[in-house]
Design an enzyme around this catalytic site. Structure first.
Site, PDB file in Angstrom:
ATOM      1  N   THR A 147       0.728  -1.107  -0.101  1.00  0.00           N
ATOM      2  CA  THR A 147       0.218  -0.110   0.125  1.00  0.00           C
ATOM      3  C   THR A 147       0.881   1.421   0.074  1.00  0.00           C
ATOM      4  O   THR A 147       2.031   1.022   0.000  1.00  0.00           O
ATOM      5  CB  THR A 147      -1.069   0.011   1.063  1.00  0.00           C
ATOM      6  N   GLY A 201      -1.050  -2.397   5.915  1.00  0.00           N
ATOM      7  CA  GLY A 201      -1.973  -3.446   6.196  1.00  0.00           C
ATOM      8  C   GLY A 201      -3.024  -3.273   7.498  1.00  0.00           C
ATOM      9  O   GLY A 201      -3.394  -1.996   7.811  1.00  0.00           O
TER      10      GLY A 201
HETATM   11  N1  GLY Z   1      -5.283  -3.765   1.151  1.00  0.00           N
HETATM   12  C1  GLY Z   1      -5.382  -3.235   2.163  1.00  0.00           C
HETATM   13  C2  GLY Z   1      -6.590  -2.551   2.930  1.00  0.00           C
HETATM   14  O1  GLY Z   1      -7.231  -2.059   2.149  1.00  0.00           O
HETATM   15  O2  GLY Z   1      -6.749  -2.326   4.081  1.00  0.00           O
END
Ligand code: GLY
Length: 557
Positions: free
Chosen positions: A367, A459
């Site tokens: 992310t 995360g």
């Molecule tokens: N893919 C990480 C989140 O959206 O929390």
């Protein structure tokens, strides 16, 4: 929302912490990569506003940090319009394909098939990022989409030298990327993990970005690009259809707002759990006389509030377009009082004593986040993702578009943890067209004196990081201090405190054990926080990028 842009006299400083010296007209950009920050500055220089710059940074970071986000993924753009004073959240989260179904990752015995929701085309949701940037640019930008995408197209065509961050994350996902010939041809050096300094060129991605620049939404979601994407996905066993792409729409959401003492917190709404979980934690903390607590008790209470807020996430949260989430009750005073009163100051509450939901394995270096304030006071806080590092590792041939593996953010089976160790229940079960629950928490913080734009990847730990960033901001910390501070985390299950080196003293660790906490030293750091802070009285802008990452903060005046 359009704001007139005076000619900017540009003064650039590149460093971890920057402070502008002039009161009016300062602007700041902080992102995870120097080239993405540069793209944002370039667009501000050209007369773009924060929303134009956000489009430029989104596209640029997609190119230069392909491990974290991309146009094969999605995200949330929290936006403040200085002229109307209004906040909105642009929801460009991925959706489940029309052929997706609740049990698609289970075998005949009803057990989760390992990695099916993480690796390869079946793991990919329908991307939202291209639609979001087209929407933001056309509705809120001063410049054209083509102008805003120009830096990203340049980076994709000319290439750039990858760094250690790229190398480290590629080592982690090497086998998965290798399994996709188109991905391997782009992101690997003759099949091997590239060394820092290796030049990554993405001509196919440049072509797709050009189509988007010229045609907007249709350039990605209809016509040749869409056909090539769907063909590639289906050939490799995926379930996307042309209708899935053509039917994708961004959603404009009202952000979650919560008052914590004298600080207003504005953050992501569902389908991100970020704003709600943070609000549930802050509402508990607001009921505690923090001034009467010593440092250890303070940390203990913070952990206990995280435990309870993350439990609510697992129990109740999902896409509110599909399921009823009891938002008013979760944010209500009675709920905060009940949770806060269940906290013992002398001992930890085992998560098993809270009503069950389930288990382990949190990761989270994927992310990306960036923060922008322009010289009119417009703001964008954006957290973007393709989920796991390098997403699904799959590129449909001829597109250069690395697809997300965001389907893993659904609850494949109630009570069974995803790659972040997060559990969920029916509220986050898979359904066609549904958006998977997220932890991404782009946030604004506002006190009488200052405004912060803040967020981070990481995360499941995103929410606890932004929560700690908010508390540090409330306590008056500088931008540099906020992004640097050692972090702790508890997410209900697994029932343990994770902590960065230096987050606790040796004595505190013993004292927390005595209270009944289980502690799990991560042995390494996490997150990559970027913040831009406006001093209301002076107009000064302060910006900082997390020293844990390779990002850059820049201020112009
Ligand atoms: N893919 C990480 C989140 O959206 O929390």
């Amino acid at each position: 929302m359009k704001a007139a842009q005076p000619v900017l006299r540009i003064l650039l400083f590149f460093s971890c912490l920057l402070l502008s010296s002039h009161a009016a007209g300062a602007a700041g950009v902080a992102s995870a990569h120097p080239l993405a920050t540069k793209a944002g500055i370039e667009i501000l220089e050209k007369g773009g506003n924060a929303f134009d710059a956000a489009v430029a940074v989104t596209a640029a970071i997609a190119v230069v940090e392909p491990s974290g986000s991309g146009i094969g993924g999605g995200g949330f753009w929290l936006m403040h319009d200085a002229f109307t004073g209004k906040n909105i959240m642009v929801d460009g989260r991925e959706t489940a394909p029309g052929k997706a179904h609740r049990d698609m990752y289970l075998d005949e015995a009803g057990e989760v098939i390992p990695n099916l929701s993480v690796d390869g085309p079946l793991a990919a949701g329908i991307p939202g990022e291209p639609a979001a940037i087209a929407w933001i640019s056309s509705v809120h930008g001063n410049l054209s989409l083509a102008e805003n995408l120009a830096p990203a197209i340049r980076y994709a065509e000319e290439g750039f030298a990858v760094g250690e961050h790229y190398q480290r994350l590629m080592q982690f996902r090497h086998e998965v990327v290798k399994a996709s010939p188109a991905a391997a041809a782009i992101f690997l050096d003759d099949g091997n993990v590239p060394e820092p300094g290796w030049i990554l060129r993405q001509p196919d991605l440049a072509k797709v970005l050009r189509a988007l620049a010229i045609e907007g939404f249709d350039g990605f979601y209809r016509g040749e690009v869409a056909e090539t994407l769907v063909h590639g996905v289906q050939e490799a066993g995926g379930i996307w259809t042309l209708e899935d792409l053509a039917d994708y729409r961004v959603r404009i959401r009202e952000p979650i707002e919560v008052q914590y003492r004298d600080m207003k917190v504005t953050s992501a709404a569902l389908p991100s759990s970020g704003g709600l979980v943070m609000a549930i934690a802050l509402n508990q903390l607001a009921k505690v006389e923090l001034d009467t607590l010593d440092e250890l008790a303070h940390k203990h209470v913070l952990v206990e509030t995280m435990r309870r807020a993350y439990r609510d996430r697992a129990a109740y949260m999902g896409d509110s377009d599909f399921v009823d989430v009891p938002i008013a009750r979760l944010l209500g005073d009675e709920h905060a009082t009940n949770l806060q009163q269940s906290i013992s100051i002398s001992k930890a509450t085992p998560s098993s004593d809270l009503e069950p939901v389930h288990q382990d394995n949190p990761k989270g270096s994927d992310t990306t986040h960036f923060s922008i304030i322009d010289n009119e006071g417009n703001r964008v806080s954006a957290t973007l993702s393709i989920n796991y590092p390098f997403g699904s590792g799959f590129v449909p041939p001829g597109t250069g578009v690395l697809l997300n593996d965001e389907m893993d953010d659904f609850s494949s089976k109630p009570g069974v943890p995803n790659v972040y160790g997060l559990v969920g229940n029916e509220a986050n079960a898979i359904a066609p067209g549904k958006r998977m629950l997220s932890s991404m928490s782009p946030t604004f913080l506002e006190t009488e004196d200052r405004i912060a734009v803040i967020g981070t990847p990481g995360g499941s730990r995103i929410i606890s990081m932004v929560l700690q960033g908010a508390l540090a901001f409330h306590a008056g910390a500088s931008a540099e201090k906020i992004v640097s501070k050692p972090r702790i985390h508890h997410q209900y299950l697994p029932d343990r405190i994770q902590y960065e080196p230096d987050a606790f003293t040796a004595k505190e660790i013993v004292q927390l054990y005595v209270k009944g906490h289980q502690l799990h030293p991560r042995g390494r750091t996490w997150g990559n926080m970027h913040t831009v802070i406006l001093n209301k009285a002076s107009g000064e802008i302060e910006a900082a990028s997390d020293p844990r990452g390779e990002g850059q903060a820049s201020v112009i005046e």
